[in-house]
Enzyme design. Structure first.
Site, PDB file in Angstrom:
ATOM      1  N   GLU A   1      28.024  26.213 -69.366  1.00  0.00           N
ATOM      2  CA  GLU A   1      27.919  26.656 -67.979  1.00  0.00           C
ATOM      3  C   GLU A   1      29.192  27.353 -67.505  1.00  0.00           C
ATOM      4  O   GLU A   1      30.283  26.788 -67.571  1.00  0.00           O
ATOM      5  CB  GLU A   1      27.620  25.463 -67.074  1.00  0.00           C
ATOM      6  CG  GLU A   1      27.419  25.838 -65.621  1.00  0.00           C
ATOM      7  CD  GLU A   1      26.979  24.667 -64.770  1.00  0.00           C
ATOM      8  OE1 GLU A   1      26.571  24.915 -63.622  1.00  0.00           O
ATOM      9  OE2 GLU A   1      27.040  23.506 -65.240  1.00  0.00           O
TER      10      GLU A   1
ATOM     11  N   HIS B   1      30.928  28.170 -64.452  1.00  0.00           N
ATOM     12  CA  HIS B   1      30.869  27.565 -63.120  1.00  0.00           C
ATOM     13  C   HIS B   1      32.206  27.789 -62.423  1.00  0.00           C
ATOM     14  O   HIS B   1      33.259  27.672 -63.040  1.00  0.00           O
ATOM     15  CB  HIS B   1      30.583  26.065 -63.299  1.00  0.00           C
ATOM     16  CG  HIS B   1      30.373  25.286 -62.044  1.00  0.00           C
ATOM     17  ND1 HIS B   1      31.368  25.039 -61.131  1.00  0.00           N
ATOM     18  CD2 HIS B   1      29.263  24.654 -61.577  1.00  0.00           C
ATOM     19  CE1 HIS B   1      30.887  24.309 -60.143  1.00  0.00           C
ATOM     20  NE2 HIS B   1      29.616  24.063 -60.387  1.00  0.00           N
TER      21      HIS B   1
ATOM     22  N   ASP C   1      25.986  30.423 -63.775  1.00  0.00           N
ATOM     23  CA  ASP C   1      25.896  29.691 -62.513  1.00  0.00           C
ATOM     24  C   ASP C   1      26.305  30.619 -61.372  1.00  0.00           C
ATOM     25  O   ASP C   1      27.444  31.098 -61.331  1.00  0.00           O
ATOM     26  CB  ASP C   1      26.795  28.452 -62.546  1.00  0.00           C
ATOM     27  CG  ASP C   1      26.610  27.586 -61.314  1.00  0.00           C
ATOM     28  OD1 ASP C   1      25.934  26.548 -61.419  1.00  0.00           O
ATOM     29  OD2 ASP C   1      27.135  27.946 -60.245  1.00  0.00           O
TER      30      ASP C   1
ATOM     31  N   HIS D   1      21.529  29.019 -63.654  1.00  0.00           N
ATOM     32  CA  HIS D   1      21.501  28.142 -62.486  1.00  0.00           C
ATOM     33  C   HIS D   1      21.527  29.032 -61.252  1.00  0.00           C
ATOM     34  O   HIS D   1      22.561  29.627 -60.940  1.00  0.00           O
ATOM     35  CB  HIS D   1      22.706  27.204 -62.466  1.00  0.00           C
ATOM     36  CG  HIS D   1      22.567  26.038 -63.373  1.00  0.00           C
ATOM     37  ND1 HIS D   1      23.596  25.155 -63.622  1.00  0.00           N
ATOM     38  CD2 HIS D   1      21.511  25.583 -64.090  1.00  0.00           C
ATOM     39  CE1 HIS D   1      23.189  24.218 -64.459  1.00  0.00           C
ATOM     40  NE2 HIS D   1      21.927  24.465 -64.758  1.00  0.00           N
TER      41      HIS D   1
ATOM     42  N   GLU E   1      18.979  26.030 -57.868  1.00  0.00           N
ATOM     43  CA  GLU E   1      19.883  24.880 -57.780  1.00  0.00           C
ATOM     44  C   GLU E   1      20.453  24.816 -56.367  1.00  0.00           C
ATOM     45  O   GLU E   1      21.422  25.500 -56.036  1.00  0.00           O
ATOM     46  CB  GLU E   1      21.007  24.998 -58.812  1.00  0.00           C
ATOM     47  CG  GLU E   1      21.902  23.768 -58.844  1.00  0.00           C
ATOM     48  CD  GLU E   1      23.047  23.908 -59.835  1.00  0.00           C
ATOM     49  OE1 GLU E   1      23.348  22.927 -60.513  1.00  0.00           O
ATOM     50  OE2 GLU E   1      23.642  25.013 -59.907  1.00  0.00           O
TER      51      GLU E   1
END
Length: 368
Positions: free
Chosen positions: A145, A147, A177, A275, A311
Site C-alpha cells: 500500500e 499510503h 491509496d 483503496h 474506503e
C-alpha cells in the site's frame, strides 16, 4: 494505445468500522448488507480485525466464509494483512521471522479465497523479493500500500518498484491509496473539530496551513515531515487548544497526502489494487477533498481493470451521518467519473469475477 480500463466497484468493510465496533453488525451481517445494498461486487476485509484467531483459519471456517460469499453474490478482492515488525514488546522481528509471519497471512488469504494480500510499507525490497515465490506458490498477489505520508514517487516506493522490475514476478505490485493525493483538508473533519469547540479562527488557520503545504507538495524528507507535524501542534497550542495538536498533525501530515494525481503514473503498471479513500460527500454529491473524478479518469486511461475498494475514512470523526449512505453516494461519483472518461465501472458479479481473474496472475494448483 492502451485500451480503457473498466474498474470493478467494491468496498472495504473498514468503511463500516464504527457500525462493527458498535455491534450494530457482525462480520456476516456486514457482508450481507454490502451485497444487499449494492456496494459490491468487490469485497475487501482486514484480516486481524475481522477473523478471530487470524491468521490461523481452520477448514470449517474457511468453507463457511467462501459459501457465504458465493451465497450473497460478492467477489473477494483483497485481504488487508499486517507487516508489523514490532509485535514483540522487547525487540523487532528479524528478516526470517518477518517472512514466517507474512507467510502465515498469505496462506490465510489463499484459504479464504482472496487473490490479493495488501501489505504495508514496513516491508522492504529484500523482504518482498523473498516473499515473491511464496506468494506465487499460493496464488496470492502482494500489493504493497502506497499510503500518506508516502507517495508514488517517494524514494522508498521507487526502490520497491525497481526491485519488482528486477525480480519480474507478476505477483508483486502496489495498492494505490487515494489518501496520498488529497486536494483539501476534509470539511467533515473541520466540522468534527467545530463540534469539539474549536474556534472558527483556529479552524481557518488549520486549513490555511494545510493549503500552504499542499502548494509546496510532499515533504522533501523526514525532517521536513516532522517540521510540518510540529507546526500543526504549535498552531493548536497558540490558540489554547493543545489537546487538538497531535490530532491536527496526524491528519494534516499522515492522512491528507499532498501529492498530485499524475504522480501515480510513476508506478501505474504495478498498481494491482486500489483503496478509494475518501472522507465525505458534500451537498453537491461530490467529495470536496479527494479528486475522485481525476483519480478514476487516470485509472481508466491507464487500462486499470482491478477493483476499487471504496474506503471511507471519515468514520473516525463523523458520528452524525450514516457510513452506508456516504458509501453509496461516493460510489455514484466513481461510476459517473468512469462514464465521463468514456468507460464504466463493473458492477455485475459474473463480469467482475471474469475480469479480476484475467487481471491478476494465478498459479495452477495453488493451495493454502
Amino acid at each position: 494505445m492502451t485500451a480503457l480500463g473498466t474498474p470493478i466497484q467494491g468496498v472495504t468493510l473498514y468503511s463500516f468500522t464504527r457500525a462493527f465496533h458498535g455491534r450494530e453488525y457482525d462480520l456476516e451481517g456486514l457482508i450481507r448488507k454490502t451485497a444487499a445494498d449494492g456496494f459490491g461486487p468487490g469485497l475487501e476485509i482486514i484480516g486481524f480485525s475481522s477473523f478471530r484467531g487470524f491468521p490461523a483459519i481452520d477448514d470449517a471456517y474457511a468453507g463457511w466464509f467462501r459459501d457465504l460469499i458465493d451465497e450473497v453474490g460478492l467477489v473477494t478482492t483483497s485481504l488487508a494483512v499486517n507487516a508489523d515488525i514490532g509485535i514483540h514488546r522487547d525487540r523487532l522481528l528479524n528478516q526470517d521471522e518477518l517472512i514466517e509471519y507474512m507467510t502465515l497471512q498469505i496462506k490465510a488469504a489463499a484459504k479464504l479465497g482472496f487473490p490479493i494480500a495488501r501489505v504495508q510499507i514496513s516491508i522492504e525490497p529484500d523482504s518482498m523479493e523473498a516473499l515473491a515465490p511464496i506468494a506465487e506458490a499460493h496464488g496470492v498477489t502482494l500489493a504493497l500500500e502506497v499510503h500518506a505520508d508516502q507517495y508514488a514517487s517517494h524514494p522508498r516506493i521507487l526502490a520497491l518498484r525497481d526491485r519488482y522490475e528486477k525480480v519480474g514476478s507478476p505477483f508483486l505490485g502496489f495498492t494505490m491509496d487515494w489518501g496520498a493525493t488529497v486536494s483539501g483538508f476534509a470539511p467533515s473533519l473541520i466540522e468534527a473539530y467545530r463540534r469539539r469547540g474549536a474556534s472558527e479562527e483556529l479552524l481557518g488557520q488549520v486549513v490555511d496551513l494545510w493549503n500552504t503545504y499542499y502548494e509546496q507538495g510532499p515533504p522533501a524528507d523526514q525532517a521536513d515531515h516532522g517540521q510540518r507535524f510540529g507546526s500543526f501542534i504549535g498552531l493548536a497550542a497558540r490558540h489554547g487548544r493543545p489537546d487538538l495538536g497531535i490530532d491536527f498533525g496526524i491528519n494534516g501530515t499522515g492522512l491528507f497526502g499532498p501529492a498530485r494525481v499524475d504522480d501515480w503514473r510513476t508506478i501505474a503498471p504495478w498498481i494491482k489494487h486500489v483503496h478509494g479513500k475518501f472522507f465525505g460527500i458534500d451537498e453537491n454529491g461530490e467529495e470536496p477533498s479527494v479528486p475522485v473524478r481525476d483519480l478514476v479518469k487516470l485509472l481508466v486511461e491507464n487500462g486499470y481493470n482491478g477493483a476499487i475498494s471504496s474506503e471511507y475514512e471519515g468514520w473516525h470523526w463523523n458520528y452524525w451521518q450514516s457510513p452506508f449512505d456516504i458509501i453509496s453516494d461516493e460510489q455514484a461519483v466513481q461510476r459517473s467519473a468512469a462514464e465521463a472518461a468514456g468507460s464504466r465501472m463493473i458492477t455485475d458479479l459474473a463480469e467482475a469475477r471474469t475480469q479480476l481473474g484475467a487481471w491478476l496472475p494465478n498459479t495452477e494448483g495453488a493451495h493454502a
